[in-house]
Design a protein around this motif. Structure first.
Motif, PDB file in Angstrom:
ATOM      1  N   GLN A 212       0.834  -1.206   0.000  1.00  0.00           N
ATOM      2  CA  GLN A 212       0.000   0.000   0.000  1.00  0.00           C
ATOM      3  C   GLN A 212       0.865   1.251   0.000  1.00  0.00           C
ATOM      4  O   GLN A 212       1.852   1.326   0.728  1.00  0.00           O
ATOM      5  N   HIS A 214       0.316   5.833  -0.783  1.00  0.00           N
ATOM      6  CA  HIS A 214      -0.662   6.906  -0.955  1.00  0.00           C
ATOM      7  C   HIS A 214      -0.439   7.604  -2.298  1.00  0.00           C
ATOM      8  O   HIS A 214       0.633   7.471  -2.908  1.00  0.00           O
ATOM      9  N   PRO A 215      -1.419   8.339  -2.779  1.00  0.00           N
ATOM     10  CA  PRO A 215      -1.297   8.981  -4.095  1.00  0.00           C
ATOM     11  C   PRO A 215      -0.138   9.965  -4.201  1.00  0.00           C
ATOM     12  O   PRO A 215       0.405  10.170  -5.281  1.00  0.00           O
ATOM     13  N   ALA A 222       7.451   3.956  -4.126  1.00  0.00           N
ATOM     14  CA  ALA A 222       6.445   2.932  -4.390  1.00  0.00           C
ATOM     15  C   ALA A 222       7.102   1.664  -4.942  1.00  0.00           C
ATOM     16  O   ALA A 222       6.669   0.542  -4.643  1.00  0.00           O
ATOM     17  N   ILE A 236      -2.912   1.743  -4.305  1.00  0.00           N
ATOM     18  CA  ILE A 236      -2.840   3.160  -3.917  1.00  0.00           C
ATOM     19  C   ILE A 236      -4.135   3.472  -3.181  1.00  0.00           C
ATOM     20  O   ILE A 236      -5.235   3.255  -3.718  1.00  0.00           O
ATOM     21  N   MET A 267       2.442   8.763  -7.396  1.00  0.00           N
ATOM     22  CA  MET A 267       1.576   7.653  -7.776  1.00  0.00           C
ATOM     23  C   MET A 267       0.266   8.134  -8.391  1.00  0.00           C
ATOM     24  O   MET A 267      -0.312   7.463  -9.247  1.00  0.00           O
ATOM     25  N   GLU A 268      -0.180   9.294  -7.965  1.00  0.00           N
ATOM     26  CA  GLU A 268      -1.410   9.844  -8.507  1.00  0.00           C
ATOM     27  C   GLU A 268      -1.286  10.083 -10.006  1.00  0.00           C
ATOM     28  O   GLU A 268      -2.265   9.974 -10.750  1.00  0.00           O
ATOM     29  N   MET A 271      -0.638   5.972 -11.652  1.00  0.00           N
ATOM     30  CA  MET A 271      -1.394   4.779 -11.263  1.00  0.00           C
ATOM     31  C   MET A 271      -2.522   4.483 -12.268  1.00  0.00           C
ATOM     32  O   MET A 271      -2.954   5.352 -13.029  1.00  0.00           O
TER      33      MET A 271
END
Length: 323
Positions: A212, A214-215, A222, A236, A267-268, A271
């Motif tokens: 896991q 976060h964005p 990551a 995410i 990651m936002e 992803m």
């Protein structure tokens, strides 16, 4: 023997036994129906007994009945006379097999079964035999001749007996409404049992094993999470833990193709949204089908509130024997 004679003997055997089995279809009659009704109404088990080759076939019939919804086991008639009769209760029913209908070891049991009030279905080749006459229902397993050229070794007769036993088991299966899932519960160690019983929750990775981020997490960090958890992907999630998307090895290849900087992208930005997910109570076989259809190797397992609770990798399903 010449090669031609050997081939002829084999072909003749198959032909004779095929013809003997074909003749059975017209014997699925009132007696067969009565036998099925007796077994369906029996509150106990169907106890199969038989001597010699009939006993060998009887063991298989008992096993088939037991695995298709009719509690059953085999009792050797010789052993029954020396203590094993105690395995049979007044709630049971006996299926006695004897091609001649006059096997001494089986006939010895008849007075005892009658005294206990145990109903009996016979499978014989002679309708006027002592065993057939003593039974409440007799299934005709007669054959015109054995495939053995001496007409001595049980060949066609044992094949016919086996097929009659299968007919009985299948008719009972359908009458009981026996399902594939019921069958699986009788075969938990087999491939079919695993396909029909094993669920995602039985093989998924949860808790600390779930990758896991976060964005706002940098792509470089990551990748460390992906490497540490070893699933070739990471989920995410937002601050509440709700699933927003996933990032996989395939996404990484696309990032590299687009020359995106690993130390700057979040990651936002990279992803994949709306990932394929399954619930924990999904059958593992169904999860495997989804992976194959969408050509992916891992699935996110989420609960009813769309929070990720685990991850399932194709290797986990294959290791479990779901193929």
């Amino acid at each position: 023997m010449t090669r031609e004679l050997i081939m002829e003997a084999g072909q003749r055997t198959v032909r004779m036994e095929t013809e003997a089995v074909a003749a059975l279809e017209h014997r699925i009659n009132g007696e067969f129906q009565r036998a099925c009704e007796m077994i369906l109404q029996c509150p106990g088990r169907a106890i199969v007994t038989g001597m010699g080759k009939s006993g060998h076939i009887g063991r298989k019939i008992a096993a088939t009945l037991a695995s298709t919804g009719t509690p059953s086991f085999f009792v050797h008639p010789g052993e029954a006379s020396h203590g094993d009769l105690g395995m049979i209760t007044r709630d049971d029913l006996v299926i006695a097999i004897s091609n001649s209908g006059s096997s001494a070891e089986v006939l010895t049991l008849l007075p005892l079964l009658k005294r206990l009030g145990i109903p009996m279905v016979s499978m014989t080749g002679k309708a006027d035999s002592p065993l057939a006459q003593a039974a409440e229902a007799n299934l005709d397993i007669s054959v015109q001749t054995e495939a053995c050229p001496l007409n001595l070794a049980p060949t066609s007769s044992t094949t016919v007996t086996l097929v009659m036993g299968d007919a009985l088991a299948v008719a009972l299966l359908e009458a009981r409404g026996f399902t594939a899932e019921d069958f699986a519960f009788s075969h938990p160690g087999g491939a079919l049992g695993r396909r029909l019983l094993l669920k995602v929750e039985d093989v998924m990775h949860a808790g600390e094993e779930l990758p896991q981020v976060h964005p706002e997490t940098l792509l470089s960090k990551a990748l460390l999470e992906m490497t540490t958890k070893g699933f070739g992907m990471t989920t995410i999630v937002d601050q509440k833990g709700e699933l927003l998307g996933v990032f996989t090895d395939g996404d990484l290849r696309r990032v590299i193709d687009h020359k995106i900087e690993l130390d700057k992208a979040t990651m936002e930005q990279v992803m994949s949204h709306r990932p394929k997910t399954v619930s924990a109570d999904t059958l593992a076989a169904e999860a495997l089908r989804i992976m194959e259809d969408y050509k992916i190797t891992a699935l996110v397992v989420e609960d009813e509130a769309h929070f990720p609770v685990g991850v399932l990798h194709m290797h986990d399903i294959l290791r479990a024997g779901v193929i």
